[in-house]
Structures are given as C-alpha cells and as structure tokens.
Design an enzyme around this catalytic site. Structure first.
Site, short mmCIF file in Angstrom:
data_model
loop_
_atom_site.label_atom_id
_atom_site.label_comp_id
_atom_site.label_asym_id
_atom_site.label_seq_id
_atom_site.Cartn_x
_atom_site.Cartn_y
_atom_site.Cartn_z
N LEU A 1 0.86 -1.18 0.00
CA LEU A 1 0.00 0.00 0.00
C LEU A 1 0.89 1.23 0.00
O LEU A 1 1.88 1.29 0.75
CB LEU A 1 -0.90 0.03 1.24
CG LEU A 1 -2.25 -0.68 1.17
CD1 LEU A 1 -2.93 -0.63 2.54
CD2 LEU A 1 -3.14 -0.06 0.12
N ASP A 2 0.58 2.23 -0.83
CA ASP A 2 1.35 3.46 -0.85
C ASP A 2 1.34 4.11 0.53
O ASP A 2 0.42 3.90 1.33
CB ASP A 2 0.76 4.45 -1.86
CG ASP A 2 0.86 3.93 -3.29
OD1 ASP A 2 1.78 3.13 -3.57
OD2 ASP A 2 0.02 4.34 -4.12
N SER A 3 2.35 4.92 0.81
CA SER A 3 2.43 5.57 2.12
C SER A 3 1.22 6.46 2.38
O SER A 3 0.78 6.60 3.53
CB SER A 3 3.72 6.37 2.23
OG SER A 3 3.80 7.36 1.21
N ALA B 1 -1.76 5.88 1.39
CA ALA B 1 -2.98 5.06 1.44
C ALA B 1 -3.11 4.39 2.80
O ALA B 1 -2.16 4.29 3.57
CB ALA B 1 -2.95 4.00 0.34
#
Length: 341
Positions: free
Chosen positions: A111-113, A115
C-alpha cells in the site's frame, strides 16, 4: 513458494509447533531457551515472558493489519516486529537486510504511504504463502479530484496540469465507468514499485532521473461504482485483480472526461477474504495473543476441504496452487512483490 521441495500448507493454518529450520529460527529458538532458563529461577514476570516468547515462535500463518496513512508498508512491518519482540522480551534486531532476522514477517501487496487499509501479513512459514494473495481480488474506496493532475497521480505529488471540470456531470462519470470494467489494458504510474536495472522507478524519479513510461499491460477490474460526486471530488468503489493501480484509473477517468484527475484519498477495504472492518488489526491490538486469535479466525474463513497439493518439483515463476475449490496462480510481477523482513 520455496525453491526446494517442501510441504505446502494453507496460508491460513496456525502451526502448533515452532519452525526451527534455518539460522534465523535457530537464533530465535536460542533466545527463547535462554529466556526459559532464566525464568526457571526467576520471577513470575520472567516466566510469563518465556511463555510469550515460545508462543511467538509458534505463530505461523496469514492475518491482516490496519495500515494507517504515513508509513510505508515496510516501515509498518518493522514496527510490528519490534512490538512483538519487545512484548516477548526478546532483542530487537538491527534492520539490516544483509543480516538474518530472528522473526520472519512479510506482507503480500504494498500500500502506498499515502494510502490506508487492509495489509495482509504473513508470519513464520506463512510468509511463503503470501504470493497467492497478490493475484487475488482487492477492493478500494478512492476519492479523486477533477481538474488537477500531479506527477505521482496522487495528492503527494507536484501539480503538473490543471483543466476545467465545471461541465462534467454525475451522468458523465457514470457513463464512462463501463470502459474501465473487465479485462482492460492499463499503463502503470511512473511512481511505482516497477523496476529498471534493479531500482524502483519511484526512486529514480525522486532522484530527478528521466524514466520512460512503461507499456500498457493487461489488468482486471471486476466492478466500479460511483458512490458520490460533489465537484470537483468524486468517490469510487473499485474491486480489481492483482497489479491494478487505482491512481492510474483515476487519472485515466479524468482524461476520458477531457479533463484531468488525481487521487486524494485511498483506502483498501478488502484483500482476498480479509476486510478492513472485520479482520484488520489496529496497532493497539498488535499483541502476540491478539495475533494468535486472528490467525485462528482467518483460518475459519476457509472451507475445511481447502488443501494445497505438495509439489514434487521446483516451482516455476508461474505455478498454480490447486485446492478443492479454487486455483491460485502465483505469477511474479515486478510491482506485486512479497516483502519479507
């Protein structure tokens, strides 16, 4: 999947015996033995720590945690390991990739930072089974902003373009969603886990190096629905397969509407059988006992007949794991990597 022949078990099975194979497990076993020896002549607190250390060693399987906005997925795993080792009274390792770690944890699907949401975690031998989670379905709630584009395709990036959006209606958005449903082609974002010469494209971009766009590749979108439209903001509910980028979807929707768009908020609400509301442990429940209970609960999500066949040969990079009711294909993709620490 390990390269050598091994017993392949369900990723959601909780082992009752510790995995003592390899240097890392042996180091942890030695630490547990030392704690137990001290406890025999020590206080009740020491006895409790020794019991927790032994229980930590026995944990093996897959569960889910709630990743908040801010940290990367890898940083969150480090935090999880530190909390578990500290609770068991065991030394926290130096985070050096060249060193063998005493407690093996990994995640299946970054997961992106920026997100938040469900992050699937494997512990012990469960890390070997994380690949099967990558190609499974995922569900997201995403809020996009029309009229603005950024270099990262989300709110963390620099604005690169602005276009009018005032004539776009709810019907316009709903009318184009079908174009992004089913088996489609998608160009992944430059800021991603895809690699060039062994380095992530996002790392190269942050250093100011020129990076060529990757070609479109096949992805699957099971469903998209528009939950809310309050110009310039729109909220989508998306269920998709592995390797799909919500940031690219929102950007492509903006272009299809003769405008541009970027992601403001992104929440993964489900990955495989795990949901954010029912299965993802918040950080205040990252304890040995809570995780042990979560592993048992996750196991109960699967039918009893779910078993994985033992492979008698070395697996290829595209190996099917067959079970009673579904086949999970383990296809290795550059962005769908299993992170193990």
């Amino acid at each position: 999947m390990a390269a050598e022949e091994a017993e392949v078990v369900s990723p959601l099975i909780v082992d009752t015996a510790p995995d003592t194979s390899g240097t890392a497990a042996a180091s942890l076993a030695a630490a547990v033995s030392a704690a137990a020896a001290a406890a025999r002549t020590g206080s009740q607190a020491q006895v409790s720590k020794a019991a927790l250390a032994a229980k930590l060693m026995s944990l093996s399987g897959v569960f889910a945690v709630h990743k908040p906005k801010g940290p990367t997925s890898a940083e969150l795993l480090n935090r999880l390991k530190e909390k578990l080792l500290a609770e068991a009274g065991l030394p926290s390792p130096e985070w050096n990739k060249r060193q063998k770690q005493t407690l093996k944890v990994g995640h299946g699907g970054t997961l992106d930072s920026a997100a938040q949401g469900v992050l699937v975690v494997g512990i012990g031998r469960g890390t070997k089974m994380l690949t099967s989670m990558l190609s499974g379905s995922k569900r997201y709630i995403a809020t996009g902003e029309l009229g603005k584009a950024t270099d990262t395709l989300d709110s963390t990036g620099k604005v690169t373009e602005e276009k009018p959006y005032d004539k776009i209606t709810q019907e316009d958005i709903e009318g184009i969603l079908q174009k992004f449903t089913g088996n489609i082609m998608q160009v992944p974002p430059l800021y991603s886990a895809l690699k060039k010469d062994g380095q992530r494209l996002s790392t190269l971009m942050k250093r100011g190096e020129t990076v060529e766009a990757r070609p479109a590749r096949p992805v699957t979108v099971h469903s998209i629905s528009l939950l809310k439209y309050q110009p310039p903001f729109f909220t989508l509910d998306v269920e998709c397969g592995g390797g799909f980028y919500i940031r690219s979807l929102v950007s492509d929707i903006g272009k299809e509407l003769s405008s541009c768009a970027t992601v403001l908020e992104l929440t993964r609400t489900k990955q495989g059988p795990f949901t954010l509301a029912q299965h993802a442990l918040p950080e205040d429940r990252w304890t040995i006992n809570d995780i042990a209970q979560s592993l048992k609960r996750c196991t109960s999500l699967l039918p009893e007949e779910l078993t994985f066949k033992k492979s008698k040969s070395e697996p290829s990079s595209d190996q099917a794991l067959s079970c009673g009711y579904i086949t999970l294909r383990e296809t290795k993709r550059e962005d769908d990597t299993v992170k193990t620490l």
